[in-house]
Each structure stands twice: as structure tokens, then as C-alpha cells.
Design a protein around this motif. Structure first.
Motif, mmCIF file in Angstrom:
data_model
loop_
_atom_site.group_PDB
_atom_site.id
_atom_site.type_symbol
_atom_site.label_atom_id
_atom_site.label_comp_id
_atom_site.label_asym_id
_atom_site.label_seq_id
_atom_site.Cartn_x
_atom_site.Cartn_y
_atom_site.Cartn_z
ATOM 1 N N UNK A 129 0.844 -1.287 -0.007
ATOM 2 C CA UNK A 129 -0.047 0.207 0.100
ATOM 3 C C UNK A 129 0.829 1.184 -0.025
ATOM 4 N N UNK A 130 2.057 1.044 0.300
ATOM 5 C CA UNK A 130 2.815 2.362 0.494
ATOM 6 C C UNK A 130 2.993 3.122 -1.021
ATOM 7 N N UNK A 131 2.839 2.391 -2.074
ATOM 8 C CA UNK A 131 3.106 2.858 -3.402
ATOM 9 C C UNK A 131 1.892 3.736 -3.870
ATOM 10 N N UNK A 132 0.764 3.627 -2.948
ATOM 11 C CA UNK A 132 -0.201 4.467 -3.406
ATOM 12 C C UNK A 132 -0.540 5.893 -2.443
ATOM 13 N N UNK A 133 0.379 5.860 -1.633
ATOM 14 C CA UNK A 133 0.351 7.086 -0.805
ATOM 15 C C UNK A 133 -0.547 7.062 0.523
ATOM 16 N N UNK A 134 -0.636 7.743 1.344
ATOM 17 C CA UNK A 134 -1.240 7.857 2.672
ATOM 18 C C UNK A 134 -2.808 7.817 2.329
ATOM 19 N N UNK A 135 -3.302 8.650 1.432
ATOM 20 C CA UNK A 135 -4.625 8.707 1.166
ATOM 21 C C UNK A 135 -5.387 7.399 0.878
ATOM 22 N N UNK A 136 -4.622 6.327 0.454
ATOM 23 C CA UNK A 136 -4.931 5.218 -0.033
ATOM 24 C C UNK A 136 -4.924 3.971 0.955
ATOM 25 N N UNK A 137 -3.852 4.411 2.027
ATOM 26 C CA UNK A 137 -3.399 3.217 2.719
ATOM 27 C C UNK A 137 -4.373 2.664 3.585
ATOM 28 N N UNK A 138 -5.146 3.229 4.369
ATOM 29 C CA UNK A 138 -6.155 2.592 5.125
ATOM 30 C C UNK A 138 -7.178 1.812 4.455
ATOM 31 N N UNK A 139 -7.590 2.204 3.275
ATOM 32 C CA UNK A 139 -8.816 1.673 2.483
ATOM 33 C C UNK A 139 -8.062 0.337 1.954
ATOM 34 N N UNK A 140 -6.968 0.316 1.559
ATOM 35 C CA UNK A 140 -6.362 -0.762 0.901
ATOM 36 C C UNK A 140 -5.933 -1.856 1.836
ATOM 37 N N UNK A 141 -5.771 -1.446 3.123
ATOM 38 C CA UNK A 141 -5.398 -2.268 4.190
ATOM 39 C C UNK A 141 -6.664 -3.009 4.474
ATOM 40 N N UNK A 142 -7.833 -2.321 4.820
ATOM 41 C CA UNK A 142 -9.101 -2.791 5.047
ATOM 42 C C UNK A 142 -9.630 -3.666 3.822
ATOM 43 N N UNK A 143 -9.241 -3.531 2.774
ATOM 44 C CA UNK A 143 -9.969 -4.362 1.475
ATOM 45 C C UNK A 143 -8.974 -5.476 1.501
#
Length: 306
Positions: A129-143
Motif C-alpha cells: 500500500x505504500x506505493x499508493x500514498x497515505x490517502x489510499x493506505x487505510x482503504x487498501x489495508x481494509x480491503x
């Protein structure tokens, strides 16, 4: 020329795989190919969710148009260098006049290749998720069920499976999958062609009059050639020739909808194929690249011949 000898070469190829294969590798090697072969044409057919260019390459100048694509699924990233190496070998044989048969083939057909349909997903599956930046991290981890390891991720950056996105019994596939929201795989999205990557591929296919298409996936060494009995009569015969060229198995598939080749067959009533390259567990390791390519290259060449 005997297609089994097509992949043989005397020099060191531009397209190689080391510890993975990311969007930056694809862009760098594409630029090297274009410098070496100035007549190689490239155009962007769209942009990913994160704004990365989805590139299409055109080889040949023949009246028949055929299409191949790869890396629809994120953790099947090895399909991108497989297609790019095939492009390199085609260009090398044609430009160096090593093969009159290849040069003649490229006078009969034009090959349109989209090597990396899902560039965001390719990097996500390898770098997390680090490649997508902070704005995506929480969503990606949840998904991803809270996991930092994204190696099993197949979807795009929004958690949509791009090979369940096409309007070919899309509702049936959504019901079969029973995945109601963003996930690592099998979520069909809120509607068909909701994702820019799928839209780009569909728009290209609608615009260019392809005689046949091939979507490269991994793994299983199988060739899927049918869709709900809507494929043309010649589709099975070509599938058998692809199988003979590669040692893969031609399979009449059922219980699957909404894929790219499904939509192509349904809409255009022309041959469409999904090829599952290699064998093992996705992502296939880079160490298998050369052996996979040796079997796959004759199949791709036979596909162009039609």
C-alpha cells in the motif's frame, strides 16, 4: 520459419526480469525498445485510477488487426514482460531480416499489444500500500483484510477485478462471486466498465476492428476459447493449433462470465482467447520467466498467423 525456433536469439535481450517487474521497468524497457526500433509505434489508450498511462504498441502494417493484452490481474505481472519480450523478438527478426516469414507475417497483419492493463495493481501487488500514498493506505489495508502483504492481490487499486468488469452476463458473474465490495479479487465493481482500465480496453476494442483477441494470464498452461456457444466455428480449430504449438491444453470452459474474451466473443462473434501461461502459484517467480517464454512464444506467433 519453424515457430519453435522463434525465441532463439544470439544477443542479450532488452526485456528481462530480475526481482519482479513494475510499471517503471515496463516504461524503461519500452523506451529502450523504441530507441532501438524507431518504427515501433506507441500510444496511450487511457489512464489508470492513479493516472498512469495504459500504453498500446502497434507492430506491422498489414490489413488484418489482432490484439493481445496482459497484466489484467495485478499479481500476474509476469505477463507484461512476456508480451514485451515477444514484441522484441518480432522486431528483431523482422528488422534484421533474420526471418522472411516474420517480415511477411507483419505485412499481412498489424499486432496491437497492451502489455500492462493494470499498472497500479502491478505495483501494489509487489510493493504494498505504500506505493499508493497515505490517502489510499487505510482503504487498501481494509480491503486486504488488514494484511500488509499484497502478493495475492488481483484487482485494480480500487479493489475491482478487471476481468469481471465486462458486459457479458455481468450480473450473473456478480451473483456467482458473492463479493459485494472492494477486495483483492472477485469484486465485479458497481457496474460494468466502471473502472478506467477496463474502459480503456473496451474503447480500444470498439474502435479497432480486431479479427481476434488474446488475453494473457497465469497460470495453468491452458487455453480458453469459448463463451456460451457464441464463438465462431473456427475458434476451436485455432485453439487446438495454439495448444499444439505450446504444449498447453485447449479447454472448453463453463461457469465463467464478464471477462474480456467473453465480451469480445459475445459482441463481435469472433475468436477470443484467454491463455493461462506457466504453472504453479501466482505470482509466478521471475526464475520461471525464460522457461515460460520458450513455450509461450510459439503460441503467440501461431495466434498472429490465425
Amino acid at each position: 520459419m519453424d515457430s519453435s525456433q522463434f525465441a532463439d536469439r544470439a544477443d542479450t535481450p532488452i526485456v528481462e526480469v530480475c526481482d519482479g517487474y513494475r510499471y517503471a521497468d515496463f516504461q524503461a524497457q519500452s523506451m529502450e525498445l523504441m530507441r532501438k526500433y524507431p518504427h515501433l509505434c506507441r500510444r496511450s489508450i487511457g489512464r489508470s485510477v492513479l493516472g498512469r498511462s495504459i500504453d498500446c504498441f502497434m507492430i506491422g502494417n498489414g490489413p488484418e488487426r489482432v490484439h493481445m493484452n496482459g497484466a489484467v490481474h495485478a499479481n500476474e505481472w509476469i505477463t507484461t514482460p512476456l508480451l514485451l519480450r515477444f514484441m522484441e523478438d518480432l522486431l528483431e527478426h523482422a528488422c534484421s531480416q533474420r526471418s522472411e516469414a516474420i517480415a511477411h507475417l507483419l505485412q499481412q497483419a498489424t499486432l496491437w499489444i497492451v502489455p500492462m492493463v493494470n499498472p497500479d495493481g502491478v505495483d501494489l501487488a509487489q510493493d504494498g500500500a505504500v506505493m499508493a500514498g497515505d490517502s489510499w493506505r487505510s482503504c487498501l489495508l481494509a480491503w486486504n483484510d488488514g494484511h500488509d502483504d499484497f502478493t495475492a492481490w488481483k484487482a485494480n487499486i480500487r479493489g475491482v477485478d478487471l476481468n469481471d468488469q465486462f458486459p457479458a452476463c455481468w450480473e450473473t458473474e456478480r451473483e456467482r462471486r458473492q463479493v459485494c465490495g472492494p477486495a483483492s479479487q472477485d469484486y465485479s465493481g458497481p457496474c460494468p466498465l466502471s473502472e478506467p482500465e477496463a474502459q480503456a480496453l473496451a474503447e480500444l476494442t470498439d474502435t479497432v476492428d480486431f479479427s481476434r483477441v488474446l488475453s494473457l494470464h497465469t497460470q495453468g498452461r491452458e487455453i480458453y476459447w469459448n463463451y456460451r456457444d457464441q464463438e465462431p466455428p473456427e475458434a476451436e480449430a485455432l485453439a487446438d493449433r495454439l495448444a499444439a504449438a505450446s504444449g498447453y491444453r485447449a479447454v472448453k470452459l463453463s461457469g465463467s462470465d464478464a471477462g474480456y474474451k467473453d465480451w469480445f466473443i459475445m459482441k463481435f462473434r469472433r475468436p477470443g482467447y484467454t491463455v493461462e501461461a506457466g504453472e504453479g502459484k501466482n505470482p509466478l517467480p521471475p526464475e520461471q520467466f525464460d522457461s515460460i517464454y520458450r513455450d509461450l512464444a510459439p503460441l503467440l506467433l501461431e495466434f498472429i498467423r490465425g
